[in-house]
Design a protein around this motif. Structure first.
Motif, PDB file in Angstrom:
ATOM      1  N   LEU A  31       1.402 -20.688  -8.713  1.00 42.48           N
ATOM      2  CA  LEU A  31       0.402 -19.987  -7.932  1.00 42.48           C
ATOM      3  C   LEU A  31       0.850 -19.791  -6.486  1.00 42.48           C
ATOM      4  CD1 LEU A  31      -2.934 -19.370  -8.537  1.00 42.48           C
ATOM      5  CD2 LEU A  31      -2.668 -20.276  -6.242  1.00 42.48           C
ATOM      6  N   GLY A  32       1.516 -20.796  -5.938  1.00 42.65           N
ATOM      7  CA  GLY A  32       2.088 -20.628  -4.608  1.00 42.65           C
ATOM      8  C   GLY A  32       3.102 -19.500  -4.587  1.00 42.65           C
ATOM      9  N   LEU A  34       3.079 -16.909  -6.510  1.00 37.57           N
ATOM     10  CA  LEU A  34       2.304 -15.667  -6.584  1.00 37.57           C
ATOM     11  C   LEU A  34       1.729 -15.300  -5.214  1.00 37.57           C
ATOM     12  CD1 LEU A  34       1.236 -13.621  -8.745  1.00 37.57           C
ATOM     13  CD2 LEU A  34      -0.853 -14.972  -8.815  1.00 37.57           C
ATOM     14  N   VAL A  35       1.119 -16.288  -4.549  1.00 35.23           N
ATOM     15  CA  VAL A  35       0.512 -16.021  -3.242  1.00 35.23           C
ATOM     16  C   VAL A  35       1.570 -15.567  -2.230  1.00 35.23           C
ATOM     17  CG1 VAL A  35      -0.624 -17.100  -1.256  1.00 35.23           C
ATOM     18  CG2 VAL A  35      -1.467 -17.551  -3.560  1.00 35.23           C
ATOM     19  N   ILE A  46      -1.487  -5.020   5.779  1.00 36.58           N
ATOM     20  CA  ILE A  46      -2.852  -5.438   6.101  1.00 36.58           C
ATOM     21  C   ILE A  46      -3.005  -5.643   7.608  1.00 36.58           C
ATOM     22  CG2 ILE A  46      -4.501  -7.341   5.854  1.00 36.58           C
ATOM     23  CD1 ILE A  46      -3.429  -7.655   2.948  1.00 36.58           C
ATOM     24  N   VAL A  50      -5.483  -3.503  10.193  1.00 35.82           N
ATOM     25  CA  VAL A  50      -6.443  -4.095  11.129  1.00 35.82           C
ATOM     26  C   VAL A  50      -6.182  -3.573  12.548  1.00 35.82           C
ATOM     27  CG1 VAL A  50      -7.148  -6.244  12.253  1.00 35.82           C
ATOM     28  CG2 VAL A  50      -6.875  -6.175   9.784  1.00 35.82           C
ATOM     29  N   LEU A  51      -4.901  -3.542  12.933  1.00 35.38           N
ATOM     30  CA  LEU A  51      -4.587  -3.187  14.319  1.00 35.38           C
ATOM     31  C   LEU A  51      -4.781  -1.710  14.638  1.00 35.38           C
ATOM     32  CD1 LEU A  51      -1.489  -5.337  15.276  1.00 35.38           C
ATOM     33  CD2 LEU A  51      -3.884  -5.685  15.821  1.00 35.38           C
ATOM     34  N   ILE A  52      -4.510  -0.819  13.658  1.00 39.14           N
ATOM     35  CA  ILE A  52      -4.666   0.594  13.999  1.00 39.14           C
ATOM     36  C   ILE A  52      -5.956   1.189  13.462  1.00 39.14           C
ATOM     37  CG2 ILE A  52      -2.161   0.915  14.158  1.00 39.14           C
ATOM     38  CD1 ILE A  52      -2.278   2.555  11.602  1.00 39.14           C
ATOM     39  N   GLY A  53      -6.802   0.336  12.836  1.00 37.99           N
ATOM     40  CA  GLY A  53      -8.125   0.824  12.475  1.00 37.99           C
ATOM     41  C   GLY A  53      -8.236   1.550  11.149  1.00 37.99           C
ATOM     42  N   VAL A  56      -9.149  -1.938   5.744  1.00 41.55           N
ATOM     43  CA  VAL A  56      -8.252  -2.794   4.972  1.00 41.55           C
ATOM     44  C   VAL A  56      -8.473  -2.592   3.479  1.00 41.55           C
ATOM     45  CG1 VAL A  56      -7.635  -5.193   4.515  1.00 41.55           C
ATOM     46  CG2 VAL A  56      -8.122  -4.454   6.834  1.00 41.55           C
ATOM     47  N   THR A  57      -9.672  -2.151   3.118  1.00 43.96           N
ATOM     48  CA  THR A  57     -10.010  -2.018   1.705  1.00 43.96           C
ATOM     49  C   THR A  57      -9.204  -0.936   0.996  1.00 43.96           C
ATOM     50  OG1 THR A  57     -11.834  -0.669   2.470  1.00 43.96           O
ATOM     51  CG2 THR A  57     -12.338  -2.909   1.848  1.00 43.96           C
ATOM     52  N   LEU A  59      -6.364  -1.044   0.555  1.00 39.20           N
ATOM     53  CA  LEU A  59      -5.441  -1.851  -0.248  1.00 39.20           C
ATOM     54  C   LEU A  59      -5.787  -1.806  -1.729  1.00 39.20           C
ATOM     55  CD1 LEU A  59      -3.239  -4.118  -0.330  1.00 39.20           C
ATOM     56  CD2 LEU A  59      -5.061  -5.749   0.068  1.00 39.20           C
ATOM     57  N   TRP A  60      -7.081  -1.891  -2.024  1.00 41.14           N
ATOM     58  CA  TRP A  60      -7.512  -2.024  -3.426  1.00 41.14           C
ATOM     59  C   TRP A  60      -7.351  -0.746  -4.230  1.00 41.14           C
ATOM     60  CZ3 TRP A  60      -7.023  -6.766  -3.709  1.00 41.14           C
ATOM     61  CH2 TRP A  60      -7.428  -7.587  -2.660  1.00 41.14           C
ATOM     62  N   ILE A  66      -0.055  -3.250  -6.719  1.00 38.35           N
ATOM     63  CA  ILE A  66      -0.385  -4.672  -6.853  1.00 38.35           C
ATOM     64  C   ILE A  66       0.132  -5.207  -8.188  1.00 38.35           C
ATOM     65  CG2 ILE A  66      -2.270  -6.344  -6.973  1.00 38.35           C
ATOM     66  CD1 ILE A  66      -3.900  -4.567  -5.137  1.00 38.35           C
TER      67      ILE A  66
END
Lengths: 213, 213, 213
Positions: A31-32, A34-35, A46, A50-53, A56-57, A59-60, A66
């Motif tokens: 699991l480590g 994988l993470v 990600i 966050v920084l350029i606005g 983040v979603t 991503l999905w 993924i």
């Protein structure tokens, strides 16, 4: 932009596998592994979002990427030892492709949002190196990209070129992509390092790491 | 609020240089020095913005501050050794000015957004110490602010005072600013530490770090 | 969902105290203890909110939980040594309750926002283990959850079950909650570990940590 999707795919695979290998070197469990693999592949994007606005979603929506990252990680976990040794030799090339693809993608994001050039630079650098930085933090290591051969500078120069509007056509971006990969590989081959300064001795140097903190 | 702009500028320079010096101590290359300097100067504000809901992209409107931070980092990189030693002696004062300015600015942000007092406290503390915490993480060190002389408490008290609405006028805020700088400098001078507890011995202490984990 | 509020409360207390104890083990001062306690209790939820697009500021509406966490941390700081030893023995149970409550809560958040199952999984895992990961980073340790007994997998399976829509009724969720706690406690008791791979030897293993990196 079909060609860039391919670069993104190569970059995702390369980054996911590099995270997985680092986790195995630190004897993390599956699991480590994988993470760390996922964080290396997606962490830079990600932070940049966050920084350029950018939400983040988004991503999905990248379900296939993924899945691909998870698959690469599983492959890395079961790969025979001899292949992993082989991987570590060729890793630099895949990683350079990932760095280049991610940096250009990040810079384009920021540029298209009409952010100032400082944001374009930071977006290029963070998309390129952010994942590796979080990977090293979670592995209890000092971030390699901040002290190794020349790495982030190529991402920064790509960001600069895009921020100044030099490369807009697909051909131009492709050229930029090849240039970043090329110079990154040169850095690895000739062990180019950026200038650094040894505070304990008050000296400057670019050479091998003979003194460790 | 012209006077506070000046404090922000001093704080940004102080934080950027402290990040650069830590990076040089860890023998990072010039790009690592740049990254650590920028992260120290802007990291606290970014975390605060995420937590209290200010768009992180407001960062990019601060073009002059970013330029100033980059300049400070470059200066730190080329400064003669004797000046760096001098800097390390006077660093505490600049850093205290930065802490005070950033904590008050962070608390005001949260207060004006009508957040509850818990948010104002956290905004003050994180704006003040967040950058230093990320700096230490990226340098592979334990965050100094969590174990050194009294540091974050002054940020927290400033946040408390603002959250309770004690200081609203410019004069009041200026007074608060001076108080925070003053008490931080007293902590450094007299090596005031907060109470801590040594679990291995079951004791409490405030003294020097005689036992390291 | 009254019953889940109780689990959230138990989880918050358990996570806050575990952060406080780790900080005391690292000889941080009272403020460091406070920061680590709060980060452990709320860090996982904050990361999850960023990733699945819940405004992070919802945090500030949880005033009672924040107060409770602060109180737990203060109690941990003044607890007699014999009680702390006792705590460390029973910590696993409280922690398992926290893991279970937080993972289910995180997965439900993502599920109700109609995110794909990958997001539900990540939300469950990060809400469950994110706080502990930041805690370990700030304490200068390698994240325990990535290499210890089976921990995050139970959060992931809970996320999977919710993402697939298996558990929707309150009874069903309660059952899931009990199952996660139960299996986590079994992992602790029998020291179940996930498979890992020792790159230096090219071997796989699940056993005790005989070789440290």
């Amino acid at each position: 932009m079909h060609i860039f999707d391919i670069f993104s795919i190569i970059g995702t695979i390369a980054f996911a596998m590099s995270g997985a290998v680092v986790a195995m070197e630190e004897e993390y469990d599956i699991l480590g592994v994988l993470v760390l693999g996922l964080v290396t592949a997606f962490g830079g994007g990600i932070i940049r979002n966050v920084l350029i606005g950018v939400p983040v979603t988004t991503l999905w929506a990248q379900g296939e990427l993924i899945m691909l990252a998870v698959l690469s990680i599983v492959v890395a976990f079961v790969l025979p030892m001899s292949w992993i040794r082989h991987w570590k030799k060729t890793e630099a090339l895949f990683d350079a492709i990932g760095l280049s693809a991610f940096a250009i993608q990040g810079a384009l994001y920021a540029y298209e949002m009409k952010h100032p050039i400082s944001a374009v630079l930071v977006a290029a650098v963070l998309t390129g190196i952010g994942g590796g930085m979080i990977r090293d933090l979670l592995a209890g290591r000092k971030p390699l990209v901040l002290r190794d051969e020349i790495y982030a500078v190529w991402a920064m120069l790509a960001g600069l070129a895009i921020g100044l509007g030099f490369f807009k056509s697909t051909i131009g971006l492709l050229l930029l992509f090849v240039l970043v990969v090329f110079f990154r590989m040169l850095s690895v081959h000739y062990r180019w390092t950026l200038p650094r300064r040894y505070l304990n001795h008050g000296e400057y140097g670019t050479g091998t790491e003979s003194k460790s903190g």
